[in-house]
Design an enzyme around this catalytic site. Sequence first.
Site, mmCIF file in Angstrom:
data_model
loop_
_atom_site.group_PDB
_atom_site.id
_atom_site.type_symbol
_atom_site.label_atom_id
_atom_site.label_comp_id
_atom_site.label_asym_id
_atom_site.label_seq_id
_atom_site.Cartn_x
_atom_site.Cartn_y
_atom_site.Cartn_z
ATOM 1 N N ASP A 20 -29.125 17.574 58.355
ATOM 2 C CA ASP A 20 -28.607 16.456 57.550
ATOM 3 C C ASP A 20 -28.221 16.951 56.159
ATOM 4 O O ASP A 20 -27.212 16.533 55.584
ATOM 5 C CB ASP A 20 -29.670 15.356 57.396
ATOM 6 N N LYS B 54 -38.015 11.470 61.542
ATOM 7 C CA LYS B 54 -37.703 12.758 60.913
ATOM 8 C C LYS B 54 -38.857 13.346 60.107
ATOM 9 O O LYS B 54 -38.926 14.566 59.924
ATOM 10 C CB LYS B 54 -36.461 12.613 60.028
#
Length: 283
Positions: free
Chosen positions: A113, A77
Amino acid sequence: MGCGVKLVEINRDTTICISIALKPGNFGAVVQNAAYKAIGLNFIYKPFGIEPSDLPHAVKAVKALKIRGCGVSMPYKVDVMKYLDKIDEKAKKIGAVNTIVNSNGTLEGYNTDYHGAKIALEKIFNPKGKTVLIIGAGGAARAISLALKELGAEKIFITNRTQEKAESLADEFGLQAIKFEDIKKTKSDLFINATPVGMNPENDKMVIDSSFLNNFKAVLDVVTAPPETLLMREAKKKGLIVIPGYVMSLYQSAKQFELYTGKEAPLDVMKKSLIDIWGIKDW
């Protein structure tokens, strides 16, 4: 899948979405494909496992193959950001990307997220005015840290087996870093596992000793496979409030769906797909 959905034929016009991870799971495939079928979109979603050395090639493939969307999971990420053309302002602030959207050859990174964590926390255990301990210093911890700050958490402690990473993230987000061995004497309202510890196939592991759970009132575990981790089971035994990883992931996946398709996510269908596949009862 028993969701009362319409099947879509895969053909040359099918829009492809994927996800990349070191250890891919089925979560995205289950909820995204159920959502596409439910509203008759000619889309498919397929998870892929890639090695770290293949990350730049995978991102190039997204552009070359005109793949519309790409989910990014642990441990890519942060590293994936340098291969993208644009970064959304919120993702830039977080310093991590878990969603790539390909708009006519321009790859833009987003962080859903953050959205998933914020909604899950608001619905189950609002951290406003509360103290929090996070274990982990990767992309998930970054997104959750910003969500906690925006929701008004009073104090956020962070730790990691690599102390330097915890201290770096603490400096960046205004958190308080503690040593990993100090977990046992740290009390807070909410404990968050932002690491892959407890994920299949090593689902017999916990990131902390179960006796330390007495220091907390609630637990959030970002792991989605298995849907109920050992950490979650032990927390329930002690009467703690549990925020399952699949709740956070459901809301982040709904945001991904909207970015990929431009349409509102059929949240009820996505939720039912998890109930049907995993037999989740405690929602």
